[in-house]
Design an enzyme around this catalytic site. Structure first.
Site, PDB file in Angstrom:
ATOM      1  N   ASP A  45       0.823  -1.212   0.000  1.00  0.00           N
ATOM      2  CA  ASP A  45       0.000   0.000   0.000  1.00  0.00           C
ATOM      3  C   ASP A  45       0.859   1.265   0.000  1.00  0.00           C
ATOM      4  O   ASP A  45       1.995   1.253   0.480  1.00  0.00           O
ATOM      5  CB  ASP A  45      -0.923  -0.019   1.234  1.00  0.00           C
ATOM      6  CG  ASP A  45      -2.066   0.964   1.106  1.00  0.00           C
ATOM      7  OD1 ASP A  45      -2.355   1.411  -0.017  1.00  0.00           O
ATOM      8  OD2 ASP A  45      -2.674   1.298   2.142  1.00  0.00           O
TER       9      ASP A  45
ATOM     10  N   ASN B  85     -10.903  -2.276  -5.605  1.00  0.00           N
ATOM     11  CA  ASN B  85     -10.087  -1.369  -6.428  1.00  0.00           C
ATOM     12  C   ASN B  85     -10.689  -1.132  -7.823  1.00  0.00           C
ATOM     13  O   ASN B  85     -10.325  -0.170  -8.504  1.00  0.00           O
ATOM     14  CB  ASN B  85      -8.646  -1.883  -6.566  1.00  0.00           C
ATOM     15  CG  ASN B  85      -7.818  -1.779  -5.299  1.00  0.00           C
ATOM     16  OD1 ASN B  85      -6.913  -2.584  -5.058  1.00  0.00           O
ATOM     17  ND2 ASN B  85      -8.105  -0.793  -4.464  1.00  0.00           N
TER      18      ASN B  85
HETATM   19  C1  IPE Z   1      -5.525  -2.632  -0.296  1.00  0.00           C
HETATM   20  O1  IPE Z   1      -5.145  -1.310  -0.446  1.00  0.00           O
HETATM   21  C2  IPE Z   1      -5.493  -3.329  -1.614  1.00  0.00           C
HETATM   22  C3  IPE Z   1      -4.171  -3.529  -2.204  1.00  0.00           C
HETATM   23  C4  IPE Z   1      -3.030  -3.202  -1.676  1.00  0.00           C
HETATM   24  C5  IPE Z   1      -4.189  -4.157  -3.495  1.00  0.00           C
HETATM   25  P1  IPE Z   1      -6.237  -0.141  -0.615  1.00  0.00           P
HETATM   26  O2  IPE Z   1      -5.478   1.120  -0.766  1.00  0.00           O
HETATM   27  O3  IPE Z   1      -7.187  -0.476  -1.690  1.00  0.00           O
HETATM   28  O4  IPE Z   1      -6.993  -0.213   0.781  1.00  0.00           O
HETATM   29  P2  IPE Z   1      -7.865   0.863   1.536  1.00  0.00           P
HETATM   30  O5  IPE Z   1      -8.885   1.356   0.552  1.00  0.00           O
HETATM   31  O6  IPE Z   1      -6.960   1.975   1.953  1.00  0.00           O
HETATM   32  O7  IPE Z   1      -8.455   0.142   2.690  1.00  0.00           O
HETATM   33  C1  IPE Z   2      -1.495   0.245  -3.381  1.00  0.00           C
HETATM   34  O1  IPE Z   2      -1.271   1.624  -3.395  1.00  0.00           O
HETATM   35  C2  IPE Z   2      -1.709  -0.330  -4.772  1.00  0.00           C
HETATM   36  C3  IPE Z   2      -3.087  -0.709  -5.065  1.00  0.00           C
HETATM   37  C4  IPE Z   2      -4.086  -0.694  -4.239  1.00  0.00           C
HETATM   38  C5  IPE Z   2      -3.358  -1.158  -6.416  1.00  0.00           C
HETATM   39  P1  IPE Z   2      -2.471   2.640  -3.438  1.00  0.00           P
HETATM   40  O2  IPE Z   2      -2.816   2.893  -4.863  1.00  0.00           O
HETATM   41  O3  IPE Z   2      -3.592   2.198  -2.596  1.00  0.00           O
HETATM   42  O4  IPE Z   2      -1.795   3.951  -2.829  1.00  0.00           O
HETATM   43  P2  IPE Z   2      -2.430   4.923  -1.747  1.00  0.00           P
HETATM   44  O5  IPE Z   2      -2.849   4.063  -0.605  1.00  0.00           O
HETATM   45  O6  IPE Z   2      -3.583   5.609  -2.394  1.00  0.00           O
HETATM   46  O7  IPE Z   2      -1.318   5.840  -1.405  1.00  0.00           O
HETATM   47 MG    MG Z   3      -4.037   2.429  -0.643  1.00  0.00          MG
END
Ligand code: IPE
Ligand code: IPE
Ligand code: MG
Length: 258
Positions: free
Chosen positions: A23, A71
């Site tokens: 993340d 996502n």
């Molecule tokens: C969790 O991260 C999913 C992945 C890392 C693929 P998100 O960024 O989607 O999670 P939330 O929305 O902050 O809970």
């Molecule tokens: C994790 O990084 C990757 C995916 C969930 C695909 P994020 O895209 O959630 O990055 P933040 O949490 O918005 O910084």
């Molecule tokens: Mg995230």
């Protein structure tokens, strides 16, 4: 190379399976004045580095949460960019996976992926299917609630068809219907970027995992950070519901869930 950290790791107490919620890509990019996709591109470098770190330590299973069911609700540009990145990365990395004897697995709803991504994945699964030293499990279009729903439906269908009886359903049966049926449960869960939640990831399988949260954003996460997480894990006392005294009586190599 963080040799000093690697030397602090006890090779007899390694996690067999590490799961990572990768993340913080978006915030990492924004902080640098770039768009979110820039962060996802840089996240691939972390994946390579961590995979290498796991191989050096001889960690057999690594599960990476790459894209959740939820996502899909992100802006179309980001979703499309992520899918393109996925196809590109998978194609490029198959040779490295084979070189290092790593078998690729996917958990998630493959039917929801665009055909190009599904094709790239199916090819990579086939091309790495003979590998037997390490396992890289990609959670793609995955969520625990999706997985549990599939399991319940498939169990109900098998009961209806007479392949299963309700009385014989036990935890082993349920385990066989999960997307992770081939893998042991994770011993260690790492989440980067300073969020303290599970976000619909392996809810059932993480029952006794040790949880490790770090503020490091995924694109900055390197072997050094992985080793720090493992050292932290090795200082935990996993009791699996038992008392400290019961645990002390057991040999270190027996400290797995039995
Ligand atoms: C969790 O991260 C999913 C992945 C890392 C693929 P998100 O960024 O989607 O999670 P939330 O929305 O902050 O809970
Ligand atoms: C994790 O990084 C990757 C995916 C969930 C695909 P994020 O895209 O959630 O990055 P933040 O949490 O918005 O910084
Ligand atoms: Mg995230």
């Amino acid at each position: 190379m963080p040799d000093h950290l690697q030397n602090e790791i006890d090779p007899t107490k390694l996690p067999n399976h590490i799961a990572i919620i990768m993340d913080g890509n978006g915030r990492w990019a924004k902080e640098k004045g770039h768009d979110r996709l820039y962060g996802h591109y840089h996240g691939v470098e972390s994946v390579r580095n961590i995979l290498e770190g796991c191989a050096e330590l001889n960690i057999k299973y690594l599960t990476l949460y790459a894209f959740s069911t939820e996502n899909w609700d992100r802006p179309k540009d980001e979703v499309d960019g992520l899918m393109e990145l996925l196809v590109d990365t998978i194609r490029k990395e198959v040779a490295t996976l084979n070189k290092n004897n790593i078998k690729l697995h996917v958990i998630g709803d493959m039917n929801t992926l665009p055909p190009s991504a599904r094709k790239a994945l199916e090819e990579a699964l086939l091309e790495t299917s003979h590998n037997d030293k390490f396992n890289l499990i990609l959670a793609l279009s995955y969520s625990s609630r999706w997985e549990l729903l599939q399991a319940v439906k498939n169990i109900a269908a098998d009961v209806k068809e007479g392949k299963l009886t309700i009385d014989t359903i036990d935890q082993d049966t349920l385990q066989k219907y999960l997307a992770t049926s081939e893998f042991p449960d994770p011993d260690l869960l790492i989440r980067t970027s300073g969020e303290y939640r599970i976000s619909n990831f392996l809810l059932y399988q993480l029952a006794y995992a040790e949880l490790y949260f770090t503020s490091t954003r995924w694109p900055d996460f390197r072997k050094k950070h992985l080793f720090e997480a493992i050292i932290d894990f090795q200082n935990r006392r996993r009791r699996f519901g038992k008392t400290d005294e019961q645990i002390s009586l057991r040999e270190p190599e027996q400290l797995q869930h039995s």
